[in-house]
Scaffold this motif. Sequence first.
Motif, PDB file in Angstrom:
ATOM      1  N   TYR A 105     121.962  76.436  81.363  1.00 58.86           N
ATOM      2  CA  TYR A 105     120.657  75.804  81.552  1.00 58.86           C
ATOM      3  C   TYR A 105     120.315  75.728  83.039  1.00 58.86           C
ATOM      4  O   TYR A 105     119.161  75.977  83.438  1.00 58.86           O
ATOM      5  CB  TYR A 105     120.664  74.398  80.944  1.00 58.86           C
ATOM      6  N   LYS A 106     121.293  75.417  83.863  1.00 62.38           N
ATOM      7  CA  LYS A 106     121.035  75.356  85.301  1.00 62.38           C
ATOM      8  C   LYS A 106     120.709  76.732  85.869  1.00 62.38           C
ATOM      9  O   LYS A 106     119.859  76.859  86.755  1.00 62.38           O
ATOM     10  CB  LYS A 106     122.255  74.759  86.017  1.00 62.38           C
ATOM     11  N   LEU A 107     121.378  77.755  85.348  1.00 65.10           N
ATOM     12  CA  LEU A 107     121.056  79.116  85.779  1.00 65.10           C
ATOM     13  C   LEU A 107     119.615  79.464  85.418  1.00 65.10           C
ATOM     14  O   LEU A 107     118.900  80.100  86.201  1.00 65.10           O
ATOM     15  CB  LEU A 107     122.021  80.117  85.138  1.00 65.10           C
ATOM     16  N   MET A 108     119.184  79.065  84.223  1.00 62.94           N
ATOM     17  CA  MET A 108     117.801  79.307  83.829  1.00 62.94           C
ATOM     18  C   MET A 108     116.833  78.551  84.733  1.00 62.94           C
ATOM     19  O   MET A 108     115.777  79.074  85.123  1.00 62.94           O
ATOM     20  CB  MET A 108     117.588  78.895  82.362  1.00 62.94           C
ATOM     21  N   TYR A 109     117.171  77.331  85.070  1.00 65.31           N
ATOM     22  CA  TYR A 109     116.309  76.514  85.922  1.00 65.31           C
ATOM     23  C   TYR A 109     116.156  77.147  87.304  1.00 65.31           C
ATOM     24  O   TYR A 109     115.026  77.267  87.827  1.00 65.31           O
ATOM     25  CB  TYR A 109     116.895  75.107  86.055  1.00 65.31           C
ATOM     26  N   TYR A 110     117.258  77.568  87.919  1.00 66.67           N
ATOM     27  CA  TYR A 110     117.187  78.184  89.240  1.00 66.67           C
ATOM     28  C   TYR A 110     116.442  79.514  89.190  1.00 66.67           C
ATOM     29  O   TYR A 110     115.687  79.843  90.108  1.00 66.67           O
ATOM     30  CB  TYR A 110     118.595  78.387  89.806  1.00 66.67           C
ATOM     31  N   SER A 111     116.662  80.282  88.133  1.00 63.53           N
ATOM     32  CA  SER A 111     115.968  81.563  87.994  1.00 63.53           C
ATOM     33  C   SER A 111     114.461  81.352  87.860  1.00 63.53           C
ATOM     34  O   SER A 111     113.653  82.073  88.464  1.00 63.53           O
ATOM     35  CB  SER A 111     116.496  82.326  86.776  1.00 63.53           C
TER      36      SER A 111
END
Length: 298
Positions: free
Chosen positions: A198-204
Amino acid sequence: MPTFDLEKFIGPAFIVICISFILYGLGLAQVYFYFRTYHDHPAIKLLVILVCILETLHVAFCIHMVYTYLIIDFADPGSVLNIIWSTGASIFLEIIISGLVQSYYIYRIRCLCKSGYVFVYLISVVCARIAFGFRATAYGYPVTTWEAMSALRSYKICVNVSLVFNVVADSSITFVLIFYLHQSHVSARVRSTRNILYKLMYYSLSAGVLTTLTSVIALILFHVSKTTIAFIGVLEVMTKVYANSMLAMLNIRQGLKLEREIAVNNGLSLRLTDVSKQVIVQPDVRMLFTPSSNTSIY
């Protein structure tokens, strides 16, 4: 240019260029943190070094442009209407840097998704943006004034097409990257794994929105601002947005690694075999969850 007002003509561009200098400093801090923290594949290190060198050259060209307009030609305000070589050179570098960053994101998508159609589509859009961007910038050398440049219909077409392709490239890269990370997030059985995805999606999403928004602003200013070169200032700051977004995505791995270690210390399993029976997350993401994450190519 309909009516010449020195303050309106160059003032907004000067302010935005000053903001780009601040972002350049933030980028240097991120480069320092990256080399102090990570021991990545030499290709990734070379990419970071290349972007840093190009960013430094870009800042030098911006300083030359501002110095020429505001210091050397101080006694002759009308000379601001002339196009100097460093303006075109800085925009050439902006196109190269944004192309490098977009290519890096496409590489990440290639590691997540083996679909050749998606890869070819994204590469084609980025190459089209670079081609039209170079052609639009090349008009600034045979043409010596902004007024003559703005009168060229082919120049306007190339700028519009280049910026539109840039918006399409950034939004497409963001959508595809989030789509495949979301697939992994939905399939993940371990809560801590889902949190990290989820954090990877947020940063992306954050990086994609920033770069896309910058391109949209430049496109709007190009059409709206007829008596100013504010859109040139936005193009100058665009390169810093791209560089900082890439460096931020590289540097967040340290925080994800700490989160993984905390989860492991609490007895939680982070095996990516629980994500999906199909290998949706390829080695670049998988290595975020292994003890050797500092060697990740992500």
